[in-house]
Write a protein that holds these residues in place. Structure first.
Motif, PDB file in Angstrom:
ATOM      1  N   SER A 126       1.039  -1.573  -0.305  1.00 55.55           N
ATOM      2  CA  SER A 126      -0.077  -0.301   0.327  1.00 55.55           C
ATOM      3  C   SER A 126       0.242   1.216  -0.366  1.00 55.55           C
ATOM      4  O   SER A 126       0.758   1.963  -0.558  1.00 55.55           O
ATOM      5  N   LYS A 131       2.841   1.790  -3.519  1.00 61.06           N
ATOM      6  CA  LYS A 131       1.198   1.752  -4.547  1.00 61.06           C
ATOM      7  C   LYS A 131       1.872   0.957  -5.023  1.00 61.06           C
ATOM      8  O   LYS A 131       1.593   0.950  -6.791  1.00 61.06           O
ATOM      9  N   VAL A 191      -4.874  -4.297  -3.247  1.00 63.89           N
ATOM     10  CA  VAL A 191      -4.696  -3.168  -2.925  1.00 63.89           C
ATOM     11  C   VAL A 191      -3.960  -2.780  -4.231  1.00 63.89           C
ATOM     12  O   VAL A 191      -3.767  -3.358  -5.216  1.00 63.89           O
ATOM     13  N   GLY A 250      -3.375   2.633  -3.814  1.00 64.85           N
ATOM     14  CA  GLY A 250      -3.020   2.276  -2.728  1.00 64.85           C
ATOM     15  C   GLY A 250      -3.814   1.760  -1.968  1.00 64.85           C
ATOM     16  O   GLY A 250      -3.669   0.991  -0.361  1.00 64.85           O
ATOM     17  N   ILE A 278      -6.790  -0.033   0.138  1.00 67.42           N
ATOM     18  CA  ILE A 278      -6.329  -1.662   0.768  1.00 67.42           C
ATOM     19  C   ILE A 278      -8.108  -1.938   0.259  1.00 67.42           C
ATOM     20  O   ILE A 278      -8.983  -1.185   1.013  1.00 67.42           O
TER      21      ILE A 278
END
Length: 270
Positions: free
Chosen positions: A121, A124, A218, A223, A225
């Motif tokens: 995350s 990215k 992801v 990024g 979640i």
């Protein structure tokens, strides 16, 4: 027994009516937002036209419409084939039974996954991870690249880096092991999915529409979640909330009440 006008309405009739009503509500929720609802309206429309034609005495048209309706059952199975398949998959996959028979400790797995997602995350790096039961998704595993490795955060991050040949596709985890990578999932055709979600998120929803699995996504662009279960997507999770969701899904006992109200966006796609 409850008399209603000239009818005798018993407790048995009440229970039967309640069951029928519940089934109809479930069926509506099942087909809502899909092609099936428009097809259902079309079938009902044909039946109503046939009734009107029959009353008016147009024998030729009535014969044609009756011939169409005679193959109605076969047509229903053909038209609603995707929806029927999803329903049968859901009936065959019962989460409560899975939890009853699955007693393995998932704490170490969750720790490694959370550590990996933190890095993915932050940097990215797009990722798609499917957590399957011991007997599920064998066809996808066979079509992917065999891994059969212990779950390690560094390994997961390496797999999803763009420089590696396995980054495109999903990783499948079973029995707390990475069994395969570069697995391609079916894309959901649900029109209610926001256009802000890309192929990874649609694939995550798609596999959960027909299989009892837990999917982690992801986003490569933001990024962000997300997780997918039962055809629904839960997006915008914090790392703490991800841990809570995984602990709940995999039956561990380590709940943190302080993060129970972490911010999130829930998208109901059924």
């Amino acid at each position: 027994m409850f008399p209603i006008a000239f009818l005798e309405f018993t407790a048995k009739d009440f229970i039967e009516t309640l069951i029928i009503a519940s089934v109809l509500v479930y069926l509506y929720r099942w087909v809502r937002g899909t092609f099936a609802i428009q097809a259902t309206i079309g079938i009902v429309f044909v039946i109503l036209i046939n009734a009107v034609i029959s009353i008016l005495g147009f024998t030729t048209i009535n014969f044609i419409l009756k011939s169409i309706l005679d193959v109605g059952i076969l047509a229903v199975f053909i038209i609603f084939q995707p929806e029927i398949r999803k329903l049968l998959y859901r009936l065959g996959n019962n989460t409560s039974f899975d939890r009853f028979f699955t007693k393995s400790d998932s704490s170490e797995m969750i720790d490694e996954i959370v550590d990996a997602v933190k890095l993915l995350s932050k940097d990215k790096i797009g990722a798609l991870i499917v957590f399957a039961r011991s007997s599920a998704l064998q066809d996808l595993v066979d079509a992917g690249v065999d891994i059969d490795a212990k779950i390690k955060s560094q390994l997961l991050v390496t797999i999803f880096k763009k420089e590696t040949p396995l980054h495109d596709g999903a990783v499948v985890i079973r029995n707390n092991r990475i069994v395969a990578a570069s697995c391609y999932l079916p894309i959901s055709q649900n029109p209610n999915i926001s256009t802000s979600f890309g192929t990874r998120h649609r694939a995550a929803v798609g596999i959960t529409e027909t299989n009892n699995v837990f999917v982690l996504v992801v986003s490569e662009e933001t990024g962000r979640i997300s997780i997918a279960r039962n055809g629904a997507l839960l997006s915008g999770l914090s790392i703490q909330k991800l841990r809570v969701e995984m602990e709940e899904a995999f039956g561990t006992e380590k709940f943190d009440e302080d993060v129970a109200f972490a911010s999130q966006t829930e998208l109901n796609l059924n």
